[in-house]
Design an enzyme around this catalytic site. Structure first.
Site, PDB file in Angstrom:
ATOM      1  CE  LYS A  41      12.125  11.312  -5.502  1.00  0.00           C
ATOM      2  NZ  LYS A  41      12.663  11.280  -4.221  1.00  0.00           N
ATOM      3  CB  SER A  77      15.088   9.103   1.682  1.00  0.00           C
ATOM      4  OG  SER A  77      13.809   8.547   0.973  1.00  0.00           O
ATOM      5  NE  ARG A  92       7.857   7.778  -5.434  1.00  0.00           N
ATOM      6  CZ  ARG A  92       9.186   8.041  -5.940  1.00  0.00           C
ATOM      7  NH1 ARG A  92      10.156   8.687  -5.184  1.00  0.00           N
ATOM      8  NH2 ARG A  92       9.631   7.787  -7.003  1.00  0.00           N
TER       9      ARG A  92
END
Ligand code: NI
Lengths: 211, 211
Positions: free
Chosen positions: B143, B114, B45
């Site tokens: 995050k 997700s 990612r």
């Protein structure tokens, strides 16, 4: 399927939409107004949009292009281009490699490659690209730090390949003829069209310069 | 092709690589070290890498995973996942929609979605997703501004679907058991593994907590 001749025809006035340079005019309207002035191809390009927004924008622009028999190309994101059933994808030298894209692209799916020198042009042709985007020929607002390709290199590239070459980079009504004389079969523009007050008029003025 | 049971097995310890949180450890080495400690799945990612770099990183990580029979998932970029022949793609709610991805994904290609609520979970299941990534359960460094999902919602989501759920978000050796007890069949971690001095040891400690 688009034949080579049809593709050349459709690459004549290649307008790239731009959320920032479009002075707040929505992408869909930029496309409609540019097409009304004679744009023959539209590219959706946005490095900041998330995948979902990019995909949804692609669906909208695809419809506008389809209605008007205008070529629709998505920049960079091959998955979005395929999922939105665009006519093709445009890949820069920093995007997915051509051979990787060819593995996923169905027959007839158009792949354009950016080239700034003869080596890149020849590699793209060997790899099965359908057209070349050549330049930043004159320097452009949207890529201020890009190295200039210049008209001489544009000419050398056009002569080094049988692929149709679309010149890009600071092209407007005053210098369009120069790049066409250098061998480009079409011009790709952003601000020369989408940043103008009268987008349709600007597209029309450019279209009239292209034989 | 991976059967449902095999997929569940492979989702147990799902390590997400991270260029920034990996303290300079190259992605390939993060993957090797995590796998040596028992990682059963690796996700690549990177929101900043250009398409070409992302594709080349995917090829490298894919090889490491293939050698060790570990599941390899690419985040967001379905085109990169397909071109690099990853086992699958993980799509967030802001990425390509599931139905668009299903159009391009060959049979057996794994799609993870997700979900942070039951509605998203049900939509994903209805749309043919293969697993759910649930959370930001406990809040995570990568995050900081994400809304917390929490264990109760994780439990509700796990109960609302037959899809295997992998919990994500601030999971470590101290709270892993809580999410497993809440119904997650696996845990997805970033800093709990790749940010540790001893990546293999950290993976091993986590793996031992998963039945
Ligand atoms: Ni045709």
């Amino acid at each position: 399927m688009v034949t080579k001749e049809q593709l050349k025809e459709k690459l004549k006035l290649y307008v790239i939409l731009d959320r920032k340079l479009g002075n707040g005019v929505p992408l869909r309207q930029q496309a409609q107004l540019a097409i009304a002035g004679g744009a023959t191809a539209i590219q959706l390009r946005d490095k900041e949009m998330k995948g979902r927004d990019y995909y949804q924008a692609a669906l909208v622009i695809k419809d506008v292009c389809k209605e008007n028999n205008v070529l629709f190309i998505v920049n960079d994101r091959l998955d979005v281009a395929l999922a939105a059933e665009a006519d093709g994808v445009h890949l820069g030298q920093e995007d997915l490699p051509l051979h990787a894209a060819k593995k996923l692209a169905p027959p007839g799916f158009i792949i354009g490659i950016s080239a700034v020198n003869v080596e890149q042009a020849k590699l793209a042709e060997k790899g099965g690209a359908d057209y070349l985007g050549v330049g930043d020929v004159f320097g452009t607002a949207s890529k201020p730090d890009a190295k200039l390709t210049g008209v001489d290199m544009l000419k050398m590239i056009c002569q080094s390949t049988s692929l149709p070459c679309v010149a890009i980079g600071g092209i407007n009504v005053n210098n369009a003829k120069i790049v066409l004389d250098a061998g480009a079969i079409g011009i790709a523009v952003i601000s020369a069209v989408v940043s103008q007050k009268d987008i349709t008029g600007a597209a029309k003025a450019l279209r009239e310069l292209i034989p």
